[in-house]
Design a protein around this motif. Structure first.
Motif, short mmCIF file in Angstrom:
data_model
loop_
_atom_site.label_atom_id
_atom_site.label_comp_id
_atom_site.label_asym_id
_atom_site.label_seq_id
_atom_site.Cartn_x
_atom_site.Cartn_y
_atom_site.Cartn_z
N ILE A 34 12.00 9.11 2.76
CA ILE A 34 10.74 9.39 2.08
C ILE A 34 10.67 10.88 1.81
CG2 ILE A 34 8.22 9.33 2.22
CD1 ILE A 34 8.50 6.92 4.11
N ASN A 35 10.65 11.24 0.54
CA ASN A 35 10.61 12.64 0.13
C ASN A 35 11.73 13.46 0.79
OD1 ASN A 35 8.32 12.46 -1.60
ND2 ASN A 35 7.01 12.35 0.21
N THR A 64 10.60 6.47 -1.26
CA THR A 64 9.60 7.46 -1.68
C THR A 64 8.58 6.87 -2.65
OG1 THR A 64 11.17 9.27 -1.40
CG2 THR A 64 9.24 9.71 -2.76
N PHE A 67 6.35 4.13 -1.10
CA PHE A 67 5.48 4.82 -0.15
C PHE A 67 4.32 5.48 -0.89
CE2 PHE A 67 4.24 8.86 1.78
CZ PHE A 67 3.82 8.45 3.04
N THR A 68 4.64 6.18 -1.96
CA THR A 68 3.62 6.86 -2.75
C THR A 68 2.69 5.86 -3.43
OG1 THR A 68 5.18 8.66 -3.19
CG2 THR A 68 3.24 8.54 -4.59
N HIS A 71 0.16 3.99 -0.65
CA HIS A 71 -0.69 4.73 0.27
C HIS A 71 -1.53 5.78 -0.45
CE1 HIS A 71 2.81 3.40 2.78
NE2 HIS A 71 1.81 2.99 3.54
N ASP A 73 -3.92 7.73 0.85
CA ASP A 73 -4.10 8.91 1.71
C ASP A 73 -2.76 9.25 2.36
OD1 ASP A 73 -4.83 10.90 3.45
OD2 ASP A 73 -6.61 9.88 4.21
N LYS A 74 -1.96 10.05 1.66
CA LYS A 74 -0.61 10.37 2.16
C LYS A 74 -0.66 11.19 3.45
CE LYS A 74 0.85 8.78 -1.83
NZ LYS A 74 -0.47 8.58 -2.48
N ASN A 75 -1.61 12.10 3.56
CA ASN A 75 -1.69 12.96 4.75
C ASN A 75 -1.97 12.14 6.00
OD1 ASN A 75 -1.24 15.35 3.31
ND2 ASN A 75 -3.41 15.54 2.79
N VAL A 77 -1.12 8.97 6.51
CA VAL A 77 0.06 8.17 6.84
C VAL A 77 1.16 9.03 7.45
CG1 VAL A 77 1.83 6.61 5.91
CG2 VAL A 77 -0.50 6.55 5.01
N ARG A 78 1.26 10.30 7.02
CA ARG A 78 2.32 11.18 7.54
C ARG A 78 2.17 11.42 9.04
NH1 ARG A 78 1.38 13.95 2.44
NH2 ARG A 78 3.13 13.53 1.01
N ARG A 104 7.94 10.24 -11.52
CA ARG A 104 7.10 10.97 -10.56
C ARG A 104 6.24 12.02 -11.27
NH1 ARG A 104 11.64 11.42 -5.63
NH2 ARG A 104 11.80 9.14 -5.37
#
Length: 434
Positions: A34-35, A64, A67-68, A71, A73-75, A77-78, A104
């Motif tokens: 992921i990223n 990636t 996942f994007t 979700h 709210d990425k922050n 999930v991280r 992207r």
């Protein structure tokens, strides 16, 4: 096998090659990218809110884009990813294909345009017309009596209500109505459970797998129907050569009208839903289902009696099932159905998905799932914005020679039958002459 950690050796981030990562794609050993960072999800996948399979389908791959896509709210999930971190993808393997970087960039543009911002007035009006339809169905019998004509009118009103509630729960399940996941989940449980008597957990389990790997054999549950139907070009030939088959598949385009739309919701989904609820002990989902039936029988038993109420319920499900099957399958069944090819997000979704031409009726009738391509590329985007992103998606597809297919509503439905017929003929030919 790694178990996650700080992903560092002597204070320096570990470097992992793509070849090494791809080996960790088994049930007991799963890594994802992921990223450009590598994570061990072997244990975490069992606690994944979207279900174990949806994340496991990307084991050994770059996840990636899904996942994007899934979700908002990425922050948040991280925070869960941090303890799973193993290291960084090797620099030589970080090169992106142009189609990936372009897609992207398109997502970033959509975010800058505010296309992921929900219009609560739109969704509030949609919920309002659902509740109004249910109320009108009950008032119709209360005022006009329980003759055949009032009964049919009420059944039609409740069928429309159930179909539209299905589209709304779909929006909520994809976290596209409210800005927070918690609010979406709360209202999703009310709509799918309190208004439709189904389990949110069951829906998440099935539907997110479909979105993660649409039309991929053994990964998308919507194409796993070999006991009744064989779909696509590859599966029928494979089964035919192996002399496998449970049905006369060369007639599946005809018995589809008996075993598909009429039975999916009244029979199959009821059984599958209840099995999962009890197997996974989703007592909250069961409580919402009990609330629905308690409300249903309290409203209609004084008018129709217990068995009459049950008959009305099943008749409505029978009618709704036809609506649901044609709308949900016309975008996928006629498209490519194959084994895993590990394609990038854009071509993966486009090979499995087509659109139906937009119009006021088509948008309402399908819950904007006539924009199925845009929905699959951006599942958390509120559906009232699909028409805004569609021209940009078309342009991107044209640039990379990816087919963007849109049909009229009738053609899309007829293509379902054509596809079933073609697949059945392929099976018959391979079975008898392969």
């Amino acid at each position: 096998m790694g178990k996650g950690g700080d992903g560092q050796e002597n204070g320096i981030a570990r470097t992992l090659t793509l070849d090494e990562i791809q080996k960790h794609n088994k049930r007991e050993d799963q890594w994802v990218i992921i990223n450009d960072k590598v994570y061990d999800i072997t244990d975490w996948c069992h606690r994944h809110p979207g279900g174990r399979r949806v994340i496991s389908h990307y084991a050994g791959e770059d996840a990636t884009d899904p996942f994007t896509a899934f979700h908002p709210d990425k922050n948040f999930v991280r925070k869960f990813l941090k303890p799973l971190y193993l290291g960084d993808l090797a620099k030589d393997d970080q090169k992106q294909a142009e189609i990936v970087s372009d897609f992207r960039d398109l997502r970033k543009k959509a975010e800058e345009m505010g296309l992921f911002e929900p219009n609560l007035l739109f969704f509030g009006a949609h919920l309002g017309h659902i509740i109004l339809l249910e109320l009108l169905g009950w008032l119709n019998l209360l005022y006009f009596g329980t003759g055949w004509v009032p009964l049919l009118v009420t059944a039609c009103l409740l069928t429309i209500m159930q179909a539209q509630a299905g589209w709304l729960q779909h929006d909520l399940g994809h976290l596209s109505v409210f800005k927070t996941s918690k609010a979406n989940h709360l209202v999703h449980n009310f709509v799918i459970g309190g208004l439709k008597a189904a389990s949110a957990s069951w829906w998440n389990f099935r539907h997110f797998q479909h979105h993660a790997k649409p039309n991929i054999i053994a990964k998308d549950p919507d194409v796993a129907l070999p006991y009744l139907f064989l779909l696509g070009d590859k599966m029928p030939v494979s089964w035919g050569k192996k002399k496998k088959g449970f049905m006369p598949y060369n007639w599946q385009h005809e018995y589809f009208f008996l075993l598909g739309p009429p039975l999916l919701l009244p029979i199959d989904f009821h059984i599958e839903n209840l099995i999962l609820v009890f197997k996974w002990r989703r007592w909250g989902d069961l409580a919402w289902t009990c609330f629905y039936f308690t409300r249903l029988f309290m409203m209609y038993t004084p008018l129709l009696g217990g068995w009459g109420t049950f008959a009305l319920y099943m008749f409505v499900r029978f009618l709704e099932s036809h609506w649901f099957v044609w709308v949900t399958q016309m975008n996928h069944i006629p498209m490519d159905i194959d084994k895993e090819q590990h394609k990038h997000w854009l071509p993966l979704q486009l090979q499995a998905t087509c659109n139906v031409d937009p119009s006021f009726f088509n948008d309402w009738f399908t819950g904007h799932l006539n924009f199925q391509i845009e929905h699959h590329l951006f599942p958390t985007m509120p559906r009232h914005n699909y028409h805004k992103i569609a021209p940009l998606v078309k342009s991107l597809c044209k640039k990379h020679s990816v087919t963007y297919e849109s049909k009229n509503l009738l053609t899309a439905m007829v293509d379902v039958v054509r596809s079933l017929r073609k697949s059945g003929e392929l099976w018959y030919e391979a079975y008898h002459h392969g």
